[in-house]
Motif scaffolding. Structure first.
Motif, mmCIF file in Angstrom:
data_model
loop_
_atom_site.group_PDB
_atom_site.id
_atom_site.type_symbol
_atom_site.label_atom_id
_atom_site.label_comp_id
_atom_site.label_asym_id
_atom_site.label_seq_id
_atom_site.Cartn_x
_atom_site.Cartn_y
_atom_site.Cartn_z
ATOM 1 N N SER A 85 38.790 -73.352 -8.811
ATOM 2 C CA SER A 85 37.651 -72.770 -8.091
ATOM 3 C C SER A 85 37.050 -73.780 -7.117
ATOM 4 O O SER A 85 36.677 -73.430 -5.989
ATOM 5 N N ARG A 89 36.805 -73.694 -2.849
ATOM 6 C CA ARG A 89 35.546 -73.828 -2.114
ATOM 7 C C ARG A 89 35.570 -75.037 -1.177
ATOM 8 O O ARG A 89 34.595 -75.296 -0.471
ATOM 9 N N PRO A 169 41.310 -75.645 0.826
ATOM 10 C CA PRO A 169 41.020 -74.244 0.500
ATOM 11 C C PRO A 169 42.146 -73.287 0.889
ATOM 12 O O PRO A 169 42.340 -72.246 0.266
#
Length: 200
Positions: A85, A89, A169
Motif C-alpha cells: 500500500s 502511494r 507507484p
C-alpha cells in the motif's frame, strides 16, 4: 525506420505484459505448492486416523507458544499489505520499514520454531524416528519452515531493490508478487497449526 518502430512497439507490448505473466506464474507455483501441502495434510490425517495410540497434541506440544508464533506470522502478513500500500502511494520510506517488519516477523517465527524443535528433540526426546507422531510433526512443520525461510530470503532481496529505488507507484508488481507468496505461507501455517496442534 519502420523496423525500428516495429521493434519499439514490441518492446512496449512486452514491458506491459511481463508483470502480468509474473503474477500468473506465481499463482501457478502456489497452486502446485498447495497440492503438495494438501497431500502432506491428507497423509497426516490418514496416519493419525489409523493409529490407535495417537497422543493428544496439547500433551506433547506447546500450543500457547505456537499460538503466539501464529499471531506473529499473521501480523507479518498485515505488514506486507502495508508495504504494498505504501509504495502504491509513492511512499518508499514506509514501504522499506513495513518490509523490514515483515522480514522481522518471519525471522521471529523461525526463531520460535527452532526453539520448539530444540525443546522437542533435546528435552522431550521426540524425533522423526521415535514415532509416527514425531515423523509427521517434523515433516509438516519443517516443510512449512523451509517455505518461511525462502520467503524471508525472497523478501530481503525485494527490500534491497526497494532501498535502491527500484519500485514506484507505477512499477510495484514484484512487491505484489512477493506478497502473494507470503500470504500463501501464512494461510498454509494456519491449516498446519489447526491440524497438528489444535485438533484433539
Amino acid at each position: 525506420m519502420a523496423h525500428a518502430a516495429t521493434m519499439s512497439g514490441i518492446e512496449r507490448y512486452e514491458s506491459q505484459l511481463t508483470p502480468g505473466w509474473g503474477k500468473l506464474m506465481m499463482w501457478v507455483f502456489l497452486c502446485s505448492d498447495a497440492m503438495s501441502f494438501a497431500g502432506l495434510l491428507a497423509a497426516y490425517g490418514a496416519v493419525r486416523l489409523g493409529s490407535s495410540d495417537w497422543p493428544i497434541p496439547a500433551s506433547k506440544l506447546d500450543v500457547p507458544l505456537t499460538a503466539l508464533n501464529t499471531f506473529i506470522l499473521i501480523c507479518s502478513s498485515v505488514t506486507m499489505v502495508k508495504a504494498l500500500s505504501a509504495i502504491r502511494r509513492g511512499d518508499r520510506k514506509r514501504m522499506v520499514l513495513w518490509l523490514l517488519g515483515t522480514i522481522a516477523g518471519g525471522s521471529a517465527f523461525l526463531g520460535i520454531q527452532a526453539f520448539e524443535w530444540t525443546h522437542q528433540i533435546v528435552i522431550e526426546g521426540l524425533s522423526i524416528k521415535t514415532s509416527l507422531f514425531g515423523a509427521t510433526f517434523f515433516i509438516l512443520t519443517g516443510f512449512h519452515g523451509c517455505h518461511v525461510l525462502s520467503g524471508v530470503i525472497y523478501l530481503f532481496c525485494i527490500l534491497v531493490r526497494a532501498a535502491q529505488g527500484a519500485y514506484t507507484p507505477e512499477h510495484n508488481s514484484p512487491v505484489e508478487i512477493a506478497g502473494l507468496y507470503w500470504h500463501f505461507v501464512d494461510l498454509i501455517w494456519i491449516l498446519v497449526f489447526t491440524f497438528v496442534y489444535l485438533i484433539a
